[in-house]
Enzyme design. Structure first.
Site, PDB file in Angstrom:
ATOM      1  N   PRO A   2      -2.602   6.382  -4.728  1.00 46.59           N
ATOM      2  CG  PRO A   2      -2.410   4.049  -4.816  1.00 46.59           C
ATOM      3  CD  PRO A   2      -2.455   5.274  -5.653  1.00 46.59           C
ATOM      4  CD  GLU A   3       4.087   6.844  -4.159  1.00 51.29           C
ATOM      5  OE1 GLU A   3       5.021   7.146  -3.398  1.00 51.29           O
ATOM      6  OE2 GLU A   3       4.151   6.922  -5.388  1.00 51.29           O
ATOM      7  CE  LYS A  61       2.383   2.387  -1.061  1.00 56.98           C
ATOM      8  NZ  LYS A  61       2.911   1.683  -2.259  1.00 56.98           N
ATOM      9  CG  HIS A 117     -15.129   5.415 -13.195  1.00 54.74           C
ATOM     10  ND1 HIS A 117     -15.160   4.334 -14.042  1.00 54.74           N
ATOM     11  CD2 HIS A 117     -14.956   6.503 -13.995  1.00 54.74           C
ATOM     12  CE1 HIS A 117     -15.001   4.750 -15.291  1.00 54.74           C
ATOM     13  NE2 HIS A 117     -14.888   6.051 -15.289  1.00 54.74           N
ATOM     14  NE  ARG A 285       4.984   0.276 -10.961  1.00 52.40           N
ATOM     15  CZ  ARG A 285       4.495   0.622  -9.773  1.00 52.40           C
ATOM     16  NH1 ARG A 285       4.753  -0.119  -8.716  1.00 52.40           N
ATOM     17  NH2 ARG A 285       3.746   1.687  -9.637  1.00 52.40           N
TER      18      ARG A 285
END
Length: 295
Positions: A2-3, A61, A117, A285
DNA sequence: ACCCGTGTTCGCTG
DNA sequence: TCAGCGAACACGGG
């Protein structure tokens, strides 16, 4: 996943696969409780079952789905977390025992088992299906009564959206001037600009030839303008990639399409630079940059 | 076994 | 009061 570019891709995928369709059945992974906060799997399944997907929007997002059900309009807010994705599921047949989707949302009698998943399966009225896949379960699927998404604190707090509102260099400068944090860390603040994540923050700094460790409040107007251009370019680049045939991205053995992200030790791609990409850690990060040309 | 990971939230501190 | 920091969440892959 996700970006901003991937969330936008997810929105387009959902529109292509499910817009206008009715949700005939819902199968949820009942063990993935944290994903369905605060409503819980049962309430999510009950609200979606029988509803028609009327709109798919995106802010930063945040994915914002509007459904029309018997009880009126209901919103579904989907955040992909670190590893969430929406994808086509296998076709299904209504036949069966009608083994409800309602009972707790978990797979009841007659419900097709979910692949590993896959946390949610929406079985659509034309026999198709969409799956929400999220191994790490950092994502979220929550109901929004009346689809009043503005009422969500996480939506209200978002800054301008790069695709809807554009990236205004003056506004970016004002926001950056308000913090002493390093510029790459500041870019991750969703209130500054919605949708920027760890990859594109680093990529934008590289395109702007800007050292990601620089204090945000000490950038010149020209540097912020270059950063704004870098952000537009890296988003445009990623969206074009996602539209193209090679969606593999960085995972699954796909080639790394980025310029510095994940390229520690490799040569900088700026013409004539030849520096070696370095990895440092900022705010827990990874940050990748070229010490030679990023100042 | 160990380290790393496209995100966010929460509690603590100065 | 609040910006900033680090832990926590959960699980797979190299």
């Amino acid at each position: 996943m996700p970006e901003l570019p991937e969330v936008e891709h997810a929105a387009r995928t959902l529109r292509r696969l499910a817009l206008g369709r009715r949700v005939a059945r819902v199968v949820l992974d009942g063990r993935a409780r944290r994903l369905f906060r605060p409503d819980g799997p049962a309430a999510v399944a009950a609200a979606l079952t029988g509803a028609r997907l009327a709109a798919v929007d995106r802010r930063g997002k945040q994915l914002l789905l509007t459904l029309e059900g018997a009880e009126g309009v209901v919103g579904l807010n989907s955040h992909l977390g670190m590893t969430g994705k929406w994808e086509a599921g296998p076709r299904w047949s209504p036949g069966g025992t009608g083994g409800s989707s309602g009972s707790g949302g978990s797979s009841g009698p007659g419900a097709p088992p979910l692949p590993p998943h896959v946390r949610a399966a929406l079985l659509l009225d034309d026999g198709s299906a969409v799956h929400y896949d999220d191994p790490r379960m950092f994502g979220r699927l929550r109901l929004v009564p009346g689809a009043r998404f503005e009422a969500l604190a996480e939506v209200a707090a978002l800054g301008p959206d790069p695709l809807h509102d554009g990236i205004d260099a003056a506004a970016l400068a004002t926001g950056l001037a308000a913090t002493r944090r390093p510029v790459k860390v500041a870019l991750l603040d969703q209130g500054l600009l919605a949708g920027v994540g760890n990859i594109h923050a680093a990529e934008a700094c590289w395109r702007a030839r800007l050292d990601p460790r620089r204090r945000a409040d000490r950038l010149s107007r020209a540097e912020v303008a270059a950063l704004a251009r870098g952000l537009r370019a890296t988003f445009r680049f990623a969206l074009a990639k996602l539209d193209g045939p090679d969606i593999e991205y960085i995972e699954a053995g796909g080639d790394n399409p980025f310029h510095v992200y994940g390229r520690e030790g490799a040569r900088c791609r700026h013409p004539g630079c030849g520096g070696a990409v370095r990895r440092v850690v900022q705010a827990q990060r990874s940050t990748f940059y070229c010490p030679r040309c990023q100042r």
